[in-house]
Enzyme design. Structure first.
Site, short mmCIF file in Angstrom:
data_model
loop_
_atom_site.label_atom_id
_atom_site.label_comp_id
_atom_site.label_asym_id
_atom_site.label_seq_id
_atom_site.Cartn_x
_atom_site.Cartn_y
_atom_site.Cartn_z
N LEU A 7 0.83 -1.20 0.00
CA LEU A 7 0.00 0.00 0.00
C LEU A 7 0.87 1.25 0.00
O LEU A 7 1.82 1.36 0.78
CB LEU A 7 -0.90 0.01 1.24
CG LEU A 7 -1.89 -1.14 1.36
CD1 LEU A 7 -2.43 -1.25 2.78
CD2 LEU A 7 -3.02 -0.97 0.37
N CYS A 8 0.52 2.19 -0.88
CA CYS A 8 1.22 3.48 -0.87
C CYS A 8 0.21 4.57 -1.15
O CYS A 8 -1.00 4.32 -1.13
CB CYS A 8 2.38 3.50 -1.86
SG CYS A 8 1.91 3.43 -3.59
N ALA A 9 0.67 5.78 -1.42
CA ALA A 9 -0.24 6.90 -1.61
C ALA A 9 -1.22 6.66 -2.76
O ALA A 9 -2.41 6.87 -2.61
CB ALA A 9 0.55 8.18 -1.82
N VAL A 39 -3.56 3.24 -0.21
CA VAL A 39 -3.95 2.98 1.18
C VAL A 39 -5.47 3.09 1.36
O VAL A 39 -6.04 2.41 2.22
CB VAL A 39 -3.25 3.90 2.20
CG1 VAL A 39 -1.79 3.57 2.34
CG2 VAL A 39 -3.45 5.36 1.86
#
Length: 101
Positions: A7-9, A39
Site C-alpha cells: 500500500l502506498c499513496a 492505502v
C-alpha cells in the site's frame, strides 16, 4: 497461495517493487499473489490478502490502518526504508512471508 498487498499513496511507486518481488517468487517457485494499491483501498481488500505492507511514504498512517487490519486478524507493517529505496524485492518478499501466520 499467500497473498501480499503493498500500500502506498496511489499504488504507483510500489508497483516497481511488486514486479521485483514477483520475479523473486517465480525464480524460487513460491506460489504468491502480490499487488499494489492505494492505502484508501485497504478496507475493500481486507478479506482478499493475508498481509499488508505500507510504503515508507505512508508510514504515518500505520497506527490507523493497523487497527483496521488487526480487526480482521491480518498483519500490517511498514516496508524497511532502505529495502524500499533500493527495490530489494527478495528481502521485502521474505519479510512479508514471515508476517503471515
Amino acid at each position: 497461495m499467500k497473498k501480499i498487498l503493498l500500500l502506498c499513496a496511489a499504488g504507483m511507486s510500489t508497483s516497481m517493487l511488486v514486479n521485483k518481488m514477483k520475479n523473486v517468487a517465480t525464480a524460487k517457485n513460491i506460489n504468491v499473489l502480490i499487488e499494489a494499491k492505494s492505502v484508501e483501498e485497504l478496507q475493500e481488500n481486507l478479506h482478499i490478502f493475508d498481509v499488508f505492507l505500507l510504503g515508507p511514504q505512508v508510514r504515518f498512517k500505520k497506527n490507523q490502518l493497523s487497527e483496521i487490519a488487526a480487526e480482521a486478524g491480518k498483519p500490517l507493517e511498514v516496508i524497511n526504508t532502505v529495502d524500499y529505496g533500493m527495490m530489494k524485492g527478495e528481502k521485502v518478499l521474505e519479510y512479508a512471508l514471515s508476517l503471515i501466520k
